[in-house]
Design a protein around this motif. Structure first.
Motif, short mmCIF file in Angstrom:
data_model
loop_
_atom_site.label_atom_id
_atom_site.label_comp_id
_atom_site.label_asym_id
_atom_site.label_seq_id
_atom_site.Cartn_x
_atom_site.Cartn_y
_atom_site.Cartn_z
N UNK A 159 0.85 -1.19 0.00
CA UNK A 159 0.00 0.00 0.00
C UNK A 159 0.90 1.24 0.00
N UNK A 160 0.62 2.20 0.84
CA UNK A 160 1.36 3.46 0.84
C UNK A 160 2.09 3.66 2.16
N UNK A 161 2.62 2.56 2.69
CA UNK A 161 3.32 2.64 3.96
C UNK A 161 2.42 2.61 5.17
N UNK A 162 1.11 2.45 4.93
CA UNK A 162 0.17 2.48 6.04
C UNK A 162 -0.18 1.10 6.57
N UNK A 163 0.41 0.05 5.99
CA UNK A 163 0.15 -1.32 6.44
C UNK A 163 1.48 -2.02 6.70
N UNK A 164 1.47 -2.82 7.76
CA UNK A 164 2.72 -3.51 8.11
C UNK A 164 2.41 -4.73 8.97
N UNK A 165 3.45 -5.52 9.18
CA UNK A 165 3.37 -6.66 10.08
C UNK A 165 4.55 -6.58 11.03
N UNK A 166 4.34 -7.02 12.24
CA UNK A 166 5.42 -7.16 13.21
C UNK A 166 5.57 -8.66 13.43
N UNK A 167 6.77 -9.17 13.19
CA UNK A 167 7.03 -10.60 13.29
C UNK A 167 7.81 -10.87 14.57
N UNK A 168 7.27 -11.75 15.39
CA UNK A 168 7.89 -12.16 16.65
C UNK A 168 8.45 -13.57 16.50
N UNK A 169 9.35 -13.94 17.40
CA UNK A 169 9.92 -15.29 17.38
C UNK A 169 8.93 -16.32 17.91
N UNK A 170 8.12 -15.95 18.90
CA UNK A 170 7.19 -16.89 19.53
C UNK A 170 5.88 -16.17 19.86
N UNK A 171 4.77 -16.88 19.85
CA UNK A 171 3.48 -16.24 20.13
C UNK A 171 3.42 -15.55 21.50
N UNK A 172 4.03 -16.16 22.51
CA UNK A 172 3.92 -15.58 23.86
C UNK A 172 4.63 -14.24 23.99
N UNK A 173 5.46 -13.87 23.04
CA UNK A 173 6.14 -12.56 23.08
C UNK A 173 5.19 -11.42 22.75
N UNK A 174 4.15 -11.69 21.98
CA UNK A 174 3.30 -10.62 21.47
C UNK A 174 2.67 -9.81 22.60
N UNK A 175 1.91 -10.46 23.45
CA UNK A 175 1.23 -9.75 24.54
C UNK A 175 2.20 -9.09 25.49
N UNK A 176 3.30 -9.76 25.76
CA UNK A 176 4.28 -9.20 26.70
C UNK A 176 4.96 -7.95 26.14
N UNK A 177 5.04 -7.83 24.84
CA UNK A 177 5.77 -6.73 24.22
C UNK A 177 4.91 -5.46 24.10
N UNK A 178 3.60 -5.63 23.95
CA UNK A 178 2.72 -4.49 23.70
C UNK A 178 2.28 -3.86 25.02
N UNK A 179 2.49 -2.54 25.13
CA UNK A 179 2.09 -1.80 26.31
C UNK A 179 0.86 -0.96 25.99
N UNK A 180 -0.18 -1.07 26.79
CA UNK A 180 -1.35 -0.21 26.62
C UNK A 180 -1.04 1.10 27.33
N UNK A 181 -0.71 2.12 26.55
CA UNK A 181 -0.32 3.40 27.13
C UNK A 181 -0.61 4.51 26.12
N UNK A 182 -1.29 5.52 26.58
CA UNK A 182 -1.57 6.67 25.71
C UNK A 182 -0.51 7.75 25.92
N UNK A 183 -0.20 8.45 24.83
CA UNK A 183 0.86 9.48 24.93
C UNK A 183 0.56 10.53 25.96
#
Length: 174
Positions: free
Chosen positions: A150-174
């Motif tokens: 597309x125009x740089x507005x779509x992407x994927x983040x690839x992790x080594x293992x599924x359990x890393x996903x939730x641990x890596x994402x922080x719910x935090x507003x600027x």
């Protein structure tokens, strides 16, 4: 890139490629052996040849196109033609612009920071989280950002293992 290589498929029983575990039960239980006739029938209409298979490919109506494809598969299977190496990139070799160091989520937006200290903002619907546990996948704890067109507005983040996903994402507003 979503299925096994067809190099060497001639003479192999359907649903049995080493290292590929996502075959449908219908294909595994079909009893088919891939020969030119079965390949042509599959390429014409996979659903008709093996009802209930998981192939989303609708088929190729043109007999000449199918014959050319079967001839190519035969040439690759017999070694007359070398298969180009079009494997996935080695994500362990990603540069700083691709290595993700943090992911924050707020509202409907993900904000990623990469090792080059650049910020990337994505609408939640346009960012995919994937895993690649292969030898070419990212190192543990070092996810990689990959553009998906597309125009740089779509992407994927690839992790080594599924359990890393939730641990890596922080719910935090600027």
């Amino acid at each position: 890139m979503t299925g096994p290589s067809l190099a060497g498929v001639l003479g192999r029983k359907a649903g049995t490629a080493d290292g590929f575990a996502r075959y449908s039960d219908a294909l595994k239980q079909s009893g088919l052996v891939w020969d030119k006739r079965n390949l042509d029938a599959w390429l014409e209409n996979p659903a008709a040849l093996v009802p209930g298979n998981a192939m989303t490919f609708p088929g190729i109506a043109d007999a000449r196109t199918r014959a050319d494809l079967v001839a190519y598969i035969e040439a690759v299977s017999t070694g007359r033609v070398k298969v180009p190496d079009r494997g996935l990139p080695n994500l362990k070799e990603s540069d700083a612009a691709s290595r993700v160091t943090s992911i924050r989520f707020c509202g409907d937006t993900y904000r990623l920071t990469t090792a080059d200290r650049k910020a990337h903002v994505f609408w939640e619907f346009n960012l995919r989280f994937k895993t690649d546990g292969s030898a070419a996948g990212p190192a543990a704890g070092q996810p990689v950002l990959i553009g998906t067109g597309m125009q740089g507005d779509r992407a994927a983040v690839v992790f080594a293992r599924p359990e890393e996903i939730s641990a890596f994402i922080q719910r935090r507003c600027p």
